[in-house]
Design an enzyme around this catalytic site. Structure first.
Site, PDB file in Angstrom:
ATOM      1  N   SER A 151      -3.892   0.530  20.635  1.00  0.00           N
ATOM      2  CA  SER A 151      -5.029   1.201  21.271  1.00  0.00           C
ATOM      3  C   SER A 151      -6.316   0.517  20.844  1.00  0.00           C
ATOM      4  O   SER A 151      -6.405   0.012  19.712  1.00  0.00           O
ATOM      5  CB  SER A 151      -5.109   2.676  20.870  1.00  0.00           C
ATOM      6  OG  SER A 151      -6.363   3.234  21.267  1.00  0.00           O
ATOM      7  N   TYR A 201      -5.215   8.316  13.322  1.00  0.00           N
ATOM      8  CA  TYR A 201      -4.643   7.796  14.573  1.00  0.00           C
ATOM      9  C   TYR A 201      -5.003   6.326  14.737  1.00  0.00           C
ATOM     10  O   TYR A 201      -4.140   5.492  15.017  1.00  0.00           O
ATOM     11  CB  TYR A 201      -5.156   8.597  15.768  1.00  0.00           C
ATOM     12  CG  TYR A 201      -4.764   8.013  17.095  1.00  0.00           C
ATOM     13  CD1 TYR A 201      -5.672   7.265  17.850  1.00  0.00           C
ATOM     14  CD2 TYR A 201      -3.474   8.185  17.601  1.00  0.00           C
ATOM     15  CE1 TYR A 201      -5.308   6.712  19.075  1.00  0.00           C
ATOM     16  CE2 TYR A 201      -3.104   7.632  18.817  1.00  0.00           C
ATOM     17  CZ  TYR A 201      -4.025   6.893  19.539  1.00  0.00           C
ATOM     18  OH  TYR A 201      -3.663   6.335  20.749  1.00  0.00           O
TER      19      TYR A 201
END
Ligand SMILES: NC(=O)C1=CN([C@@H]2O[C@H](COP(=O)(O)OP(=O)(O)OC[C@H]3O[C@@H](n4cnc5c(N)ncnc54)[C@H](OP(=O)(O)O)[C@@H]3O)[C@@H](O)[C@H]2O)C=CC1
Ligand SMILES: N[C@@H](C=O)C(=O)O
Length: 260
Positions: free
Chosen positions: A139, A152
């Protein structure tokens, strides 16, 4: 000649489900992995009906040891699987001090441990065969501590680093490794994480994301960042990283750290 097969984790919805459609459209058999068996079965039925392929459903909670081992064994034992789409993942809500032992365990178990274990399960067989592909979904958040999703983002930075390292070790052995870095994309991940996106700026539609990632896949790109419109930004970042390494003189502390 056996049809090549693609194993996709997180295939019941979102990015993984679109990958399933696209590889089915390309004529690949599929092994679909997620927890929601009903959704997987429905997707399998649609894809088998729409395309002349075979789809196996392999329900698994990749945060549970027994289920993870089941998927590892399939990757190790099924010679038809020559592509792994390591996609399953969850996001985090709240800041670092809002995280609990459970939320940290879940994020790391799925986003890093399971992804790494599955890559490690299939890689030796692909090296033996001298061909195959592993796609790890990272990501943009993995590049951005500014986003305030520290755990995350750390899992996604891990995925990027792992992919680059795997690529350096495996590409000469015929195994292609791709890290894909989406930015905000319209899927269930947000609602699942309890994140309200109503005031977020426009995000990417999931079909566009996967189709762009597959352009990078077909070009055998090592790091694919579909939302990055100036490709040279990544090239410069990676070149600067390598230049930093060349300035490491480990035998002596730098002047700025020398006491008077
Ligand atoms: N959407 C976005 O904005 C972005 C997403 N990403 C990454 O893309 C990947 C896919 O996310 P996305 O499609 O958006 O999210 P979704 O929530 O739409 O899909 C996540 C998938 O992972 C599966 N999954 C969740 N938990 C588990 C588990 N414990 N075991 C097995 N499978 C599980 C879900 O299936 P089930 O519930 O049936 O198990 C589902 O199929 C993730 O790695 C995410 O980090 C990266 C950047 C941006
Ligand atoms: N999944 C998204 C954040 O929650 C992202 O990676 O952008």
């Amino acid at each position: 000649m056996t049809t090549s097969s693609v194993l996709i984790t997180g295939a019941s919805t979102g990015i993984g489900a679109v990958y399933a459609d696209r590889f089915a459209r390309r004529g690949h058999d599929l092994v679909l992995v997620a927890r929601d068996q009903a959704k997987l079965e429905a997707l399998a039925a649609r894809l088998q009906q729409n395309y002349r392929i075979h789809v196996d459903v392999l329900p698994a909670d990749l945060t549970k040891a027994g289920d993870l081992a089941k998927v590892e064994k399939r990757l190790q034992d099924d010679p038809r699987i020559d592509t792994l789409i390591n996609n399953a993942g969850i996001a985090q809500s709240g800041g670092f001090i809002q995280q609990t032992s459970s939320s940290i365990d879940q994020l790391i178990a799925l986003n890093t441990t399971a992804l790494t274990r599955l890559a490690a399960a299939v890689a030796p067989r692909l090296v033996q065969a001298g061909k195959g592909s592993i796609v790890n979904i990272s990501s943009v958040v993995g590049l951005a501590p500014e986003f305030g999703m520290s755990v995350y983002g750390a899992t996604k930075a891990f995925v990027l680093f792992l992919s680059q390292g795997m690529s350096m070790e495996l590409s000469a052995k015929g195994v292609y490794v791709q890290a894909v870095l989406p930015a905000g994309t319209y899927t269930e991940i947000w609602q699942r994480a309890g994140i309200d996106i109503s005031d977020f700026s426009q995000m990417m539609h999931v079909d566009e994301l996967v189709d762009a990632a597959l352009v990078g896949f077909d070009r055998r790109e090592g790091v694919t960042i579909p939302p990055l419109h100036k490709a040279e930004r990544w090239d410069n970042l990676d070149a600067t990283r390598q230049a930093l390494l060349s300035d490491i003189k480990q035998a002596e502390a730098a002047e700025r750290y020398k006491t008077a």
